[in-house]
Design a protein around this motif. Structure first.
Motif, PDB file in Angstrom:
ATOM      1  N   HIS A 162      85.949   3.673  80.745  1.00  0.00           N
ATOM      2  CA  HIS A 162      86.320   4.968  81.313  1.00  0.00           C
ATOM      3  C   HIS A 162      85.169   5.620  82.071  1.00  0.00           C
ATOM      4  O   HIS A 162      85.343   6.690  82.657  1.00  0.00           O
ATOM      5  N   MET A 163      83.992   4.997  82.047  1.00  0.00           N
ATOM      6  CA  MET A 163      82.826   5.565  82.732  1.00  0.00           C
ATOM      7  C   MET A 163      82.866   5.180  84.207  1.00  0.00           C
ATOM      8  O   MET A 163      83.062   4.012  84.547  1.00  0.00           O
ATOM      9  N   PRO A 200      77.952   9.073  79.068  1.00  0.00           N
ATOM     10  CA  PRO A 200      77.404   7.756  78.730  1.00  0.00           C
ATOM     11  C   PRO A 200      76.195   7.857  77.793  1.00  0.00           C
ATOM     12  O   PRO A 200      75.990   6.988  76.936  1.00  0.00           O
ATOM     13  N   ASN A 201      75.418   8.932  77.931  1.00  0.00           N
ATOM     14  CA  ASN A 201      74.268   9.104  77.040  1.00  0.00           C
ATOM     15  C   ASN A 201      74.717   9.340  75.597  1.00  0.00           C
ATOM     16  O   ASN A 201      74.100   8.829  74.658  1.00  0.00           O
ATOM     17  N   LEU A 202      75.796  10.097  75.421  1.00  0.00           N
ATOM     18  CA  LEU A 202      76.344  10.306  74.078  1.00  0.00           C
ATOM     19  C   LEU A 202      76.878   8.986  73.517  1.00  0.00           C
ATOM     20  O   LEU A 202      76.657   8.668  72.341  1.00  0.00           O
ATOM     21  N   LEU A 203      77.544   8.218  74.364  1.00  0.00           N
ATOM     22  CA  LEU A 203      78.047   6.914  73.929  1.00  0.00           C
ATOM     23  C   LEU A 203      76.887   6.018  73.493  1.00  0.00           C
ATOM     24  O   LEU A 203      76.977   5.330  72.468  1.00  0.00           O
ATOM     25  N   LEU A 204      75.788   6.035  74.223  1.00  0.00           N
ATOM     26  CA  LEU A 204      74.608   5.255  73.847  1.00  0.00           C
ATOM     27  C   LEU A 204      74.065   5.713  72.496  1.00  0.00           C
ATOM     28  O   LEU A 204      73.752   4.891  71.634  1.00  0.00           O
ATOM     29  N   ALA A 205      73.981   7.028  72.302  1.00  0.00           N
ATOM     30  CA  ALA A 205      73.469   7.563  71.035  1.00  0.00           C
ATOM     31  C   ALA A 205      74.364   7.145  69.862  1.00  0.00           C
ATOM     32  O   ALA A 205      73.862   6.730  68.805  1.00  0.00           O
ATOM     33  N   ARG A 241      83.028  -3.709  70.566  1.00  0.00           N
ATOM     34  CA  ARG A 241      84.405  -3.439  70.999  1.00  0.00           C
ATOM     35  C   ARG A 241      84.602  -1.945  71.264  1.00  0.00           C
ATOM     36  O   ARG A 241      85.182  -1.558  72.278  1.00  0.00           O
ATOM     37  N   ARG A 242      84.092  -1.105  70.345  1.00  0.00           N
ATOM     38  CA  ARG A 242      84.213   0.346  70.545  1.00  0.00           C
ATOM     39  C   ARG A 242      83.451   0.794  71.793  1.00  0.00           C
ATOM     40  O   ARG A 242      83.924   1.622  72.552  1.00  0.00           O
ATOM     41  N   PHE A 243      82.258   0.237  71.990  1.00  0.00           N
ATOM     42  CA  PHE A 243      81.487   0.569  73.183  1.00  0.00           C
ATOM     43  C   PHE A 243      82.263   0.181  74.438  1.00  0.00           C
ATOM     44  O   PHE A 243      82.388   0.977  75.368  1.00  0.00           O
ATOM     45  N   SER A 244      82.788  -1.038  74.468  1.00  0.00           N
ATOM     46  CA  SER A 244      83.509  -1.525  75.649  1.00  0.00           C
ATOM     47  C   SER A 244      84.740  -0.689  75.948  1.00  0.00           C
ATOM     48  O   SER A 244      85.016  -0.378  77.107  1.00  0.00           O
ATOM     49  N   VAL A 293      72.247  -7.239  72.014  1.00  0.00           N
ATOM     50  CA  VAL A 293      73.369  -6.330  72.281  1.00  0.00           C
ATOM     51  C   VAL A 293      72.873  -5.118  73.078  1.00  0.00           C
ATOM     52  O   VAL A 293      73.521  -4.680  74.031  1.00  0.00           O
ATOM     53  N   LEU A 294      71.713  -4.596  72.701  1.00  0.00           N
ATOM     54  CA  LEU A 294      71.162  -3.450  73.437  1.00  0.00           C
ATOM     55  C   LEU A 294      70.809  -3.820  74.874  1.00  0.00           C
ATOM     56  O   LEU A 294      70.994  -3.001  75.788  1.00  0.00           O
ATOM     57  N   VAL A 295      70.330  -5.026  75.100  1.00  0.00           N
ATOM     58  CA  VAL A 295      70.057  -5.471  76.471  1.00  0.00           C
ATOM     59  C   VAL A 295      71.357  -5.490  77.268  1.00  0.00           C
ATOM     60  O   VAL A 295      71.414  -5.009  78.407  1.00  0.00           O
ATOM     61  N   SER A 296      72.406  -5.997  76.671  1.00  0.00           N
ATOM     62  CA  SER A 296      73.710  -6.035  77.335  1.00  0.00           C
ATOM     63  C   SER A 296      74.204  -4.623  77.664  1.00  0.00           C
ATOM     64  O   SER A 296      74.696  -4.362  78.771  1.00  0.00           O
ATOM     65  N   ILE A 297      74.065  -3.729  76.713  1.00  0.00           N
ATOM     66  CA  ILE A 297      74.502  -2.339  76.919  1.00  0.00           C
ATOM     67  C   ILE A 297      73.678  -1.683  78.024  1.00  0.00           C
ATOM     68  O   ILE A 297      74.220  -1.004  78.910  1.00  0.00           O
TER      69      ILE A 297
END
Length: 167
Positions: free
Chosen positions: A44-45, A54-59, A36-39, A135-139
């Motif tokens: 906003h990306m 987006p790289n910070l969001l991934l980290a 939910r937080r990721f979405s 989840v990582l595949v989805s991201i």
């Protein structure tokens, strides 16, 4: 400690299954919060968003997933240590991490009467790591879409620059 000295496989499996269910529930709830937080951040990306965001969001997302797994292994380690099956909390946590990750080095062991817990801990790790992987595949699919949008925009800019030069 006498009641712990006689093997009771039904009790081992029941206790292990109960903790397994708790861990899977915690993982599901944690995954939902992280997703939910990721979405909420991902909407906003855009293709014009600086690459570092987006790289910070991934980290942050990966760190959150790792923290979730560490919490889940703690759920296993606390009762093992509290019941004195492995007296040291540090050793108990190490044992759980070995089994949860299916490393299985085996230099710390449960008493024979509770050895069925090890494979049940491994089952919980297999479930939760598989879930985390999905989840990582989805991201990463979302990252692929963003990268394609950026590439398309870049090609469009190059194409329009070439068209302008021909005039």
């Amino acid at each position: 400690m006498d009641e712990l000295s006689t093997p009771k496989p039904v009790l081992e499996i029941a206790v292990g299954t109960l903790i397994l269910i708790i861990v899977i529930f915690v993982h599901g709830a944690g995954i939902r919060v992280i997703n939910r937080r990721f979405s909420k951040s991902w909407i906003h990306m855009t293709s014009s968003t600086p690459h570092w965001q987006p790289n910070l969001l991934l980290a942050v997302t990966i760190a959150s997933l790792a923290t979730l797994h560490f919490a889940e292994t703690l759920i296993w380690a606390i009762p093992i240590s509290a019941r004195g099956l492995i007296p040291s909390m540090r050793d108990s946590y190490y044992f759980v991490l070995e089994n949860y990750t299916t490393l299985g080095e085996g230099n710390i062991r449960l008493p024979d009467q509770w050895r069925l817990l090890g494979p049940i801990i491994a089952i919980s790790g297999l479930f939760t790591f598989g879930w985390t992987g999905s989840v990582l595949v989805s991201i990463m699919t979302e990252f692929g879409r963003l990268d394609r949008a950026r590439a398309k925009e870049s090609d469009d800019c190059t194409f329009s620059d070439d068209t302008d030069a021909d005039r």
